[in-house]
Design an enzyme around this catalytic site. Structure first.
Site, PDB file in Angstrom:
ATOM      1  N   GLY A  29      37.022  32.145  38.226  1.00 29.67           N
ATOM      2  CA  GLY A  29      36.394  32.009  39.527  1.00 29.67           C
ATOM      3  C   GLY A  29      34.981  32.548  39.514  1.00 29.67           C
ATOM      4  NE  ARG A  30      35.086  37.843  42.152  1.00 30.03           N
ATOM      5  CZ  ARG A  30      35.088  39.179  42.109  1.00 30.03           C
ATOM      6  NH1 ARG A  30      34.148  39.853  42.755  1.00 30.03           N
ATOM      7  NH2 ARG A  30      36.001  39.821  41.418  1.00 30.03           N
ATOM      8  CG  MET A  67      36.288  30.606  43.999  1.00 30.55           C
ATOM      9  SD  MET A  67      35.049  31.374  42.924  1.00 30.55           S
ATOM     10  CE  MET A  67      34.641  32.829  43.894  1.00 30.55           C
ATOM     11  CB  CYS A  92      43.409  32.484  51.061  1.00 33.16           C
ATOM     12  SG  CYS A  92      41.912  32.785  52.039  1.00 33.16           S
ATOM     13  CD  GLU A  99      37.060  42.428  38.057  1.00 36.28           C
ATOM     14  OE1 GLU A  99      35.948  42.988  37.953  1.00 36.28           O
ATOM     15  OE2 GLU A  99      37.458  41.883  39.117  1.00 36.28           O
ATOM     16  CD  GLN A 154      44.208  26.227  46.944  1.00 40.62           C
ATOM     17  OE1 GLN A 154      43.426  26.759  47.711  1.00 40.62           O
ATOM     18  NE2 GLN A 154      44.490  26.721  45.739  1.00 40.62           N
TER      19      GLN A 154
END
EC number: 1.3.1.-
Length: 327
Positions: free
Chosen positions: A223-224, A8, A98, A201, A68
């Site tokens: 991720g989040r 991220m 991205c 999600e 990456q």
């Protein structure tokens, strides 16, 4: 099953990678994207964005790190991938997901999903350029403004030589708005002969169970959700093994938050360190009421010494010059 920590940009840097992988449950992590345009990047770029490369390509707890790269020039990406391997990169990952406008305008990230032929050419050239024992992987979204080319893109990446695909189950235009279309991950897995990771999600154990049921895949990239709930990977790993692990309490999280702040203080200038702390703390407010309270106390504070006091952190005094000289 493998659980990966998502790359991220501007958030999951080497400091947060270090802190999150210490909690447990993460099998591997990825650098923030390293932008490749028209030249071979120097080692200093990798030292800044991927300092773990110079410590065995792993975090302090031994979690492997992948490098990456992001760009659109196959030959230049190939050259940089080869150089990354000389620095110790164990895996080269390519960013085709991205959604940032500035990145897309310069032909990087998700905008390339409009050109499956170019995706194939990039992966093929990178695969040709790196040693055969170094895997090449890729991260994609379901498309730019529609999903019409999603399966074509996935096939292009796999046939070009990608050993794994991570699929963020939304288009670029959909950004990070729910829902994530996990059913498309299942379609991608049916279309390619390489392992596919679901991404997008997953904030809770319940989300992970629904994602696994709908997507049909076992592997996942967080991720989040993991930034907001640092023990989410550990919870998922335990559940997958049929075990139960108590959720991380705020008291258990506080030492990690303090260590994150100390590392940010050492790495970043006083101008930027407070912003990085607030960025993570704002994400934690989703999972911890105590984070809401703390964020309210420090959201307008930019003085590092006062932030030390609010966090209950003591910053070690630098050694006197005469001690350094005699060391």
């Amino acid at each position: 099953m493998q659980i990966a920590l998502a790359p991220m940009e501007g958030l999951v840097d080497n400091i947060l990678r270090d802190v999150l992988t210490r909690v447990g449950g993460i099998d591997w992590c990825v650098t923030e994207f390293i932008r490749v345009s028209d030249r071979l990047l120097p080692a200093a770029t990798y030292r800044k964005l991927a300092p773990e490369l110079f410590a065995g390509a792993q975090t302090r707890t031994g979690t492997p790190l992948r490098v990456q790269l992001l760009g659109s020039d196959p030959a230049c990406l190939g050259d940089n991938a080869a150089f990354s391997c000389t620095l110790g990169a164990p895996v080269i990952d390519l960013n085709f997901g991205c959604p940032a406008k500035t990145v897309n305008k310069s032909r990087g990230g998700a905008v390339l999903l409009k050109e499956p032929e170019l995706l194939h050419a990039i992966v093929r050239e990178v695969r040709r350029s790196v040693p055969p024992q170094i895997p090449v992987t890729a991260k994609m979204r379901l498309g730019f403004d529609h999903k019409e080319y999603a399966l074509d893109c996935a096939r292009a990446l796999a046939e070009g030589g990608a050993a794994q695909l991570v699929v963020h189950a939304r288009t670029k235009v959909e950004g990070y708005k729910p829902p994530a279309h996990w059913e498309w991950v299942a379609r991608v897995q049916e279309a390619v002969a390489v392992p596919v990771f679901a991404n997008g999600e997953v904030w809770t154990l319940g989300d992970w169970r629904r994602c696994r049921e709908v997507s049909g895949v076992e592997d996942i990239m967080l991720g989040r959700g993991l930034v907001a709930r640092p023990d989410l990977a550990r919870q998922i790993a335990a559940a997958r093994a049929g075990q139960a692990v108590a959720e991380m309490t705020w008291a258990e999280l506080q030492p990690l938050l303090a260590d994150f702040w100390l590392q940010a203080r050492r790495k970043l200038s006083p101008r930027y360190a407070p912003g990085r702390l607030k960025q993570w703390l704002a994400m934690l407010t989703r999972s911890y009421p105590q984070a809401v309270e703390l964020f309210g106390l420090l959201r307008r504070e930019n003085d590092c010494a006062r932030l030390d006091a609010l966090l209950g952190v003591e910053v070690p005094e630098p050694a006197p010059r005469e001690q350094l000289a005699s060391a």
